[in-house]
Design a protein around this motif. Structure first.
Motif, mmCIF file in Angstrom:
data_model
loop_
_atom_site.group_PDB
_atom_site.id
_atom_site.type_symbol
_atom_site.label_atom_id
_atom_site.label_comp_id
_atom_site.label_asym_id
_atom_site.label_seq_id
_atom_site.Cartn_x
_atom_site.Cartn_y
_atom_site.Cartn_z
ATOM 1 N N ILE A 7 -0.179 -0.628 -0.215
ATOM 2 C CA ILE A 7 -0.085 0.781 0.174
ATOM 3 C C ILE A 7 -1.019 1.629 -0.682
ATOM 4 C CG2 ILE A 7 1.460 2.771 0.452
ATOM 5 C CD1 ILE A 7 3.794 0.809 0.612
ATOM 6 N N PRO A 8 -2.180 2.026 -0.156
ATOM 7 C CA PRO A 8 -3.015 2.989 -0.884
ATOM 8 C C PRO A 8 -2.326 4.350 -0.916
ATOM 9 C CG PRO A 8 -4.275 1.785 0.791
ATOM 10 C CD PRO A 8 -2.825 1.537 1.067
ATOM 11 N N ALA A 9 -2.362 5.011 -2.066
ATOM 12 C CA ALA A 9 -1.691 6.304 -2.187
ATOM 13 C C ALA A 9 -2.534 7.266 -3.004
ATOM 14 C CB ALA A 9 -0.315 6.128 -2.845
ATOM 15 N N HIS A 10 -2.890 8.393 -2.393
ATOM 16 C CA HIS A 10 -3.648 9.431 -3.088
ATOM 17 C C HIS A 10 -2.914 10.756 -2.933
ATOM 18 C CE1 HIS A 10 -6.965 11.868 -4.567
ATOM 19 N NE2 HIS A 10 -6.845 12.610 -3.485
ATOM 20 N N ASN A 11 -2.367 11.278 -4.041
ATOM 21 C CA ASN A 11 -1.635 12.555 -4.036
ATOM 22 C C ASN A 11 -0.573 12.591 -2.933
ATOM 23 O OD1 ASN A 11 -3.120 13.414 -6.213
ATOM 24 N ND2 ASN A 11 -4.453 14.787 -5.039
ATOM 25 N N GLU A 12 0.351 11.627 -3.007
ATOM 26 C CA GLU A 12 1.393 11.496 -1.981
ATOM 27 C C GLU A 12 2.785 11.791 -2.536
ATOM 28 O OE1 GLU A 12 1.037 11.141 1.116
ATOM 29 O OE2 GLU A 12 -0.939 10.253 1.480
ATOM 30 N N GLU A 13 2.877 12.701 -3.491
ATOM 31 C CA GLU A 13 4.173 12.975 -4.103
ATOM 32 C C GLU A 13 5.211 13.478 -3.106
ATOM 33 O OE1 GLU A 13 3.612 15.950 -7.104
ATOM 34 O OE2 GLU A 13 3.113 17.539 -5.679
ATOM 35 N N ASP A 14 4.771 14.117 -2.030
ATOM 36 C CA ASP A 14 5.720 14.652 -1.049
ATOM 37 C C ASP A 14 6.169 13.616 -0.026
ATOM 38 O OD1 ASP A 14 5.573 17.193 -2.194
ATOM 39 O OD2 ASP A 14 3.887 17.790 -0.909
ATOM 40 N N ASN A 15 5.467 12.489 0.039
ATOM 41 C CA ASN A 15 5.715 11.544 1.129
ATOM 42 C C ASN A 15 6.087 10.134 0.681
ATOM 43 O OD1 ASN A 15 4.698 13.584 3.040
ATOM 44 N ND2 ASN A 15 2.675 13.056 2.258
ATOM 45 N N LEU A 16 5.549 9.696 -0.438
ATOM 46 C CA LEU A 16 5.627 8.290 -0.827
ATOM 47 C C LEU A 16 7.052 7.768 -0.944
ATOM 48 C CD1 LEU A 16 4.168 5.720 -1.630
ATOM 49 C CD2 LEU A 16 4.057 6.583 -3.983
ATOM 50 N N SER A 17 7.954 8.570 -1.482
ATOM 51 C CA SER A 17 9.332 8.089 -1.658
ATOM 52 C C SER A 17 9.987 7.748 -0.326
ATOM 53 C CB SER A 17 10.171 9.127 -2.405
ATOM 54 O OG SER A 17 10.225 10.355 -1.691
ATOM 55 N N PHE A 18 9.638 8.480 0.737
ATOM 56 C CA PHE A 18 10.183 8.173 2.063
ATOM 57 C C PHE A 18 9.722 6.789 2.520
ATOM 58 C CE2 PHE A 18 10.177 12.842 2.056
ATOM 59 C CZ PHE A 18 11.468 13.101 2.471
ATOM 60 N N THR A 19 8.447 6.501 2.277
ATOM 61 C CA THR A 19 7.893 5.199 2.660
ATOM 62 C C THR A 19 8.543 4.077 1.873
ATOM 63 O OG1 THR A 19 5.770 6.228 3.184
ATOM 64 C CG2 THR A 19 5.777 3.850 2.847
ATOM 65 N N LEU A 20 8.618 4.222 0.563
ATOM 66 C CA LEU A 20 9.160 3.160 -0.273
ATOM 67 C C LEU A 20 10.655 2.971 -0.054
ATOM 68 C CD1 LEU A 20 7.167 3.728 -3.594
ATOM 69 C CD2 LEU A 20 6.588 2.335 -1.594
ATOM 70 N N ASN A 21 11.376 4.060 0.192
ATOM 71 C CA ASN A 21 12.802 3.943 0.511
ATOM 72 C C ASN A 21 13.004 3.151 1.797
ATOM 73 O OD1 ASN A 21 13.795 5.313 -1.701
ATOM 74 N ND2 ASN A 21 13.935 7.288 -0.661
ATOM 75 N N SER A 22 12.172 3.437 2.792
ATOM 76 C CA SER A 22 12.321 2.743 4.070
ATOM 77 C C SER A 22 12.010 1.252 3.930
ATOM 78 C CB SER A 22 11.424 3.379 5.142
ATOM 79 O OG SER A 22 10.055 3.092 4.948
ATOM 80 N N LEU A 23 11.171 0.895 2.972
ATOM 81 C CA LEU A 23 10.884 -0.516 2.719
ATOM 82 C C LEU A 23 12.032 -1.186 1.953
ATOM 83 C CD1 LEU A 23 7.079 -0.262 1.928
ATOM 84 C CD2 LEU A 23 8.104 -1.664 3.731
ATOM 85 N N GLN A 24 12.606 -0.476 1.001
ATOM 86 C CA GLN A 24 13.742 -1.028 0.271
ATOM 87 C C GLN A 24 14.934 -1.277 1.189
ATOM 88 O OE1 GLN A 24 14.638 1.475 -3.197
ATOM 89 N NE2 GLN A 24 13.939 -0.206 -4.485
ATOM 90 N N GLN A 25 15.042 -0.501 2.241
ATOM 91 C CA GLN A 25 16.177 -0.599 3.152
ATOM 92 C C GLN A 25 15.944 -1.575 4.306
ATOM 93 O OE1 GLN A 25 16.674 3.510 4.270
ATOM 94 N NE2 GLN A 25 17.209 4.126 2.181
ATOM 95 N N GLN A 26 14.833 -2.326 4.261
ATOM 96 C CA GLN A 26 14.545 -3.277 5.327
ATOM 97 C C GLN A 26 15.575 -4.400 5.374
ATOM 98 O OE1 GLN A 26 11.819 -3.283 7.743
ATOM 99 N NE2 GLN A 26 11.989 -1.159 7.035
ATOM 100 N N SER A 27 15.911 -4.823 6.592
ATOM 101 C CA SER A 27 16.828 -5.952 6.769
ATOM 102 C C SER A 27 16.174 -7.259 6.332
ATOM 103 C CB SER A 27 17.276 -6.042 8.229
ATOM 104 O OG SER A 27 16.161 -6.110 9.109
ATOM 105 N N PHE A 28 14.854 -7.337 6.423
ATOM 106 C CA PHE A 28 14.092 -8.500 5.959
ATOM 107 C C PHE A 28 13.646 -8.221 4.525
ATOM 108 C CE2 PHE A 28 10.381 -11.180 5.398
ATOM 109 C CZ PHE A 28 10.733 -12.363 6.029
ATOM 110 N N LYS A 29 13.936 -9.138 3.618
ATOM 111 C CA LYS A 29 13.768 -8.852 2.182
ATOM 112 C C LYS A 29 12.649 -9.609 1.483
ATOM 113 C CE LYS A 29 17.544 -6.291 2.209
ATOM 114 N NZ LYS A 29 17.478 -4.813 2.050
ATOM 115 N N ASP A 30 12.015 -10.565 2.163
ATOM 116 C CA ASP A 30 11.049 -11.430 1.472
ATOM 117 C C ASP A 30 9.652 -10.815 1.514
ATOM 118 O OD1 ASP A 30 9.946 -13.511 0.110
ATOM 119 O OD2 ASP A 30 10.168 -15.008 1.714
#
Length: 284
Positions: A7-30
């Protein structure tokens, strides 16, 4: 199958946590996630640290600040993230943006699709944007093309196409090359991905210059570039817009700017474009 998600990220303080949270909550974990902090000057690095501190599947690297141009910057960041990993340890290589929200079953459904069809080389969902309080289909591309913010490649396909090209148009170049090699690009419409930020908001290139450069770096020959320019001008209902795009395209040609594709790949792209033109416009 195991995922490597970069995940490339440039000045994404307003958005990045939404993306990473949605990945942590994935039903597939590997999976493993590498967030590439691409010269951010806001709180992006602090947000990344919250995840790397608590979850061993999250890693990060930091790059120096570079010019924010469409295509080349994001692929450069992606490649820097890829270099930190042993690609042989993974089955699926993903390039995700830092401003999307994935449904909880996104990785699970993608993995099943790869498992069910060994010729599936690139898979993704559809992008949705918020408008008047509702999430609606973005509609900026056909529904058979996997958009840049959510690319998932089978490793063998990714290697065979030579990875991602550090150029404007990379997310169309990959589709054409993999199809030519016999792989399939698959869009799963049931996977609705929310796009938080409007694309292009950070770009310094004006629209006509963008299209002119895009058609050039895609490797289009003059005739096809002019046809594509006329299509964009018709969308905008502006004749001057056509000439502005052409001016940008011809400026690139006169400077002989380096293409990130080979002569053979350029021919493949032009042949595919010509086939599409004959089918859609000339009805041949």
């Amino acid at each position: 199958m195991k995922f490597l998600i970069i995940i490339p990220a440039h000045n994404e303080e307003d958005n990045l946590s939404f993306t990473l949270n949605s990945l942590q909550q994935q039903s597939f974990k590997d999976y493993k996630i590498v967030v590439v902090n691409d010269g951010s000057t806001d709180q992006t690095s602090e947000i990344i640290k919250k995840y790397t501190d608590q979850d061993s599947r999250f890693e990060t690297i930091n790059l120096q600040k570079s010019a924010h141009q469409p295509g080349s910057k994001v692929v450069n960041a992606f490649k820097n993230g890829l270099k930190t990993q042993n690609i042989n340890e993974f089955d699926i290589i993903c390039k995700f943006d830092a401003d999307i929200i994935l449904p909880e079953n996104y990785l699970e459904i993608i993995e099943k699709s790869f498992q069910n069809n060994p010729k599936n080389g690139l898979i993704g969902g559809l992008l949705y944007i918020e408008k008047n309080g509702e999430w609606i289909y973005e509609g900026n591309s056909n529904k058979h093309h996997v958009r840049g913010p959510m690319k998932a490649y089978r490793k063998e396909c990714f290697i065979e196409i030579g990875g991602l090209r550090e150029t404007l148009g990379w997310d169309n170049i990959d589709s054409i090359l993999l199809e030519n090699l016999g792989w399939k690009e698959v869009v799963l419409p049931e996977l609705q991905v929310k796009l938080i930020k409007v694309k292009g908001a950070d770009y310094t290139v004006k629209e006509s210059d963008y299209y002119g450069r895009y058609f050039y770096f895609l490797g289009l020959k003059r005739f096809l570039a002019y046809v594509a320019s006329s299509k964009e001008a018709m969308k905008s209902k502006s004749i001057p817009f056509f000439f502005q795009i052409i001016k940008s395209y011809e400026n690139c040609r006169s400077k002989k700017l380096e293409l990130k594709i080979t002569k053979d790949e350029q021919k493949i792209i032009n042949d595919k474009r010509w086939e599409a033109l004959k089918k859609k416009w000339l009805r041949i």
